[in-house]
Design an enzyme around this catalytic site. Structure first.
Site, mmCIF file in Angstrom:
data_model
loop_
_atom_site.group_PDB
_atom_site.id
_atom_site.type_symbol
_atom_site.label_atom_id
_atom_site.label_comp_id
_atom_site.label_asym_id
_atom_site.label_seq_id
_atom_site.Cartn_x
_atom_site.Cartn_y
_atom_site.Cartn_z
ATOM 1 N N ASP A 192 28.109 -15.468 3.474
ATOM 2 C CA ASP A 192 28.986 -14.893 2.365
ATOM 3 C C ASP A 192 29.003 -13.304 3.707
ATOM 4 O O ASP A 192 28.057 -13.157 4.940
ATOM 5 C CB ASP A 192 27.319 -13.980 1.736
ATOM 6 C CG ASP A 192 27.913 -13.186 1.161
ATOM 7 O OD1 ASP A 192 28.187 -11.806 1.767
ATOM 8 O OD2 ASP A 192 26.539 -12.485 0.523
ATOM 9 N N ASN B 238 39.005 -10.928 7.289
ATOM 10 C CA ASN B 238 40.500 -10.330 5.788
ATOM 11 C C ASN B 238 39.483 -11.022 4.615
ATOM 12 O O ASN B 238 40.150 -10.413 3.449
ATOM 13 C CB ASN B 238 41.016 -11.919 5.573
ATOM 14 C CG ASN B 238 41.437 -12.785 4.532
ATOM 15 O OD1 ASN B 238 43.213 -11.583 3.890
ATOM 16 N ND2 ASN B 238 41.546 -13.565 3.848
ATOM 17 N N TYR C 195 37.858 0.498 -4.178
ATOM 18 C CA TYR C 195 39.209 -0.215 -3.280
ATOM 19 C C TYR C 195 39.336 0.530 -1.906
ATOM 20 O O TYR C 195 39.351 0.133 -0.999
ATOM 21 C CB TYR C 195 39.315 -1.548 -4.393
ATOM 22 C CG TYR C 195 40.307 -2.369 -2.809
ATOM 23 C CD1 TYR C 195 40.238 -3.254 -2.774
ATOM 24 C CD2 TYR C 195 41.893 -1.673 -3.095
ATOM 25 C CE1 TYR C 195 41.026 -4.280 -2.259
ATOM 26 C CE2 TYR C 195 42.875 -2.805 -2.834
ATOM 27 C CZ TYR C 195 42.021 -4.185 -2.196
ATOM 28 O OH TYR C 195 42.925 -4.859 -1.095
ATOM 29 N N LYS D 209 39.179 0.560 2.110
ATOM 30 C CA LYS D 209 40.408 0.543 2.438
ATOM 31 C C LYS D 209 40.494 1.528 3.546
ATOM 32 O O LYS D 209 41.091 1.377 5.275
ATOM 33 C CB LYS D 209 41.471 -0.252 1.779
ATOM 34 C CG LYS D 209 41.327 -1.713 1.098
ATOM 35 C CD LYS D 209 41.525 -2.303 2.303
ATOM 36 C CE LYS D 209 40.897 -3.877 1.284
ATOM 37 N NZ LYS D 209 41.165 -5.131 2.401
HETATM 38 C C1 BGC Z 1 45.644 -4.674 -3.766
HETATM 39 C C2 BGC Z 1 46.788 -5.114 -4.936
HETATM 40 C C3 BGC Z 1 48.265 -4.594 -5.005
HETATM 41 C C4 BGC Z 1 48.634 -3.941 -3.964
HETATM 42 C C5 BGC Z 1 49.514 -3.430 -4.075
HETATM 43 C C6 BGC Z 1 46.672 -4.853 -2.702
HETATM 44 O O1 BGC Z 1 45.641 -4.140 -1.454
HETATM 45 O O2 BGC Z 1 45.039 -5.956 -3.646
HETATM 46 O O3 BGC Z 1 45.831 -5.878 -5.848
HETATM 47 O O4 BGC Z 1 48.802 -5.403 -5.920
HETATM 48 O O5 BGC Z 1 47.415 -3.804 -2.789
HETATM 49 O O6 BGC Z 1 48.990 -2.522 -5.177
#
Ligand code: BGC
Length: 268
Positions: free
Chosen positions: A66, A93, A166, A170
């Site tokens: 993990d 990744n 998310y 990022k």
């Molecule tokens: C996400 C995907 C998405 C893509 C473009 C990626 O980082 O994990 O779910 O389709 O970005 O939006």
């Protein structure tokens, strides 16, 4: 005979039992790297990938860990030491999505995504840098002391409604990568990121599997197709190889043009 781009290199790929990680593991093996194929829960898939790599004459080892914990990251580097005598490349990744509209987003899902997608990348990268230093520079092997490739996303730059955890993670990866690159380039450690757009994997199946959804998705992709894991994997091979030795602190977008504000083709 021409040397393969990653011949005599040793790499760890986190989250390599599916999706983009699996693609990178397969491409790295084909490019000559010895590999730690990390998985968290899908042992069967990791074993299958390792089995196929070995059948093709490659060197690979499946290792459960993990990566959102220091112990988990440590396990991977211990395995690389034991199996291959060290590590030259980390492909950080592993990533997850737990989607919800802003007020529906639970603290648990916020934390889990930040833990895996940002803190996990920090922890593995920190361990990689310590190991690279201990190993020392070997100019016969590579002009770099070591290489780290983060997996970011177009959402390090594009805000994404319904995915606050998310996109935040990022966005963090972007500045983590750039700060590390600035701090560590003088030690000949190359830190870069790949930012995929929509790539056909399980993480975004809802967006490409059904015809109607795919049509909507393609409106966001000027190049007119959804990406394949191989598209990202080939970029990763180059970024991990010495062919990209002067590339430092860069995000390589592999997105069919998703970053180009395609809605403006007709608007503005
Ligand atoms: C996400 C995907 C998405 C893509 C473009 C990626 O980082 O994990 O779910 O389709 O970005 O939006």
């Amino acid at each position: 005979m021409q040397q393969l781009p990653l011949e005599n290199t040793r790499a760890i790929v986190t989250g390599a039992s599916s999706g983009i990680g699996e693609g990178i593991a397969r491409a790295f093996a084909a490019a000559g790297a010895s590999l730690i194929v990390n998985f968290r829960s899908d042992e069967e898939a990791a074993d299958r990938i390792v089995g196929e790599i070995r059948k093709n004459g490659g060197r690979a080892e499946a290792v459960q860990a993990d990566i959102s914990t220091p112990e988990g990251c440590g396990t991977l580097f211990e395995a690389a030491d034991e199996q291959f005598g060290g590590v030259d490349i980390l492909v950080s990744n592993a990533g997850i999505q737990r989607d919800a509209t802003f007020t529906e987003l639970s603290l648990e899902d916020w934390r889990q995504v930040l833990d895996v997608n940002l803190t996990g990348q920090f922890l593995c990268a920190q361990e990689a840098v310590r190991r690279f230093r201990r190993q020392g520079l070997d100019p016969e092997r590579s002009p770099a002391l070591g290489k780290i490739i983060f997996t970011s996303s177009v959402h390090q730059a594009i805000p994404w409604a319904g995915h606050a955890n998310y996109a935040t993670a990022k966005g963090g990866v972007k500045l983590l990568m750039e700060t590390m690159a600035q701090e560590l380039a003088c030690e000949k450690i190359r830190v870069n990121a790949i930012a995929p757009g929509a790539i056909k994997t399980a993480i975004n199946r809802d967006a490409w599997e059904d015809e109607e959804a795919r049509k909507e998705l393609l409106k966001l992709i000027p190049y007119g197709r959804v990406g394949e894991t191989e598209d990202v994997a080939e970029a990763a091979v180059w970024l991990a190889s010495d062919a990209s030795d002067y590339v430092v602190g860069t995000t390589l977008f592999v997105d069919g043009g998703m970053m180009l504000y395609p809605a403006f083709r007709e608007g503005g």
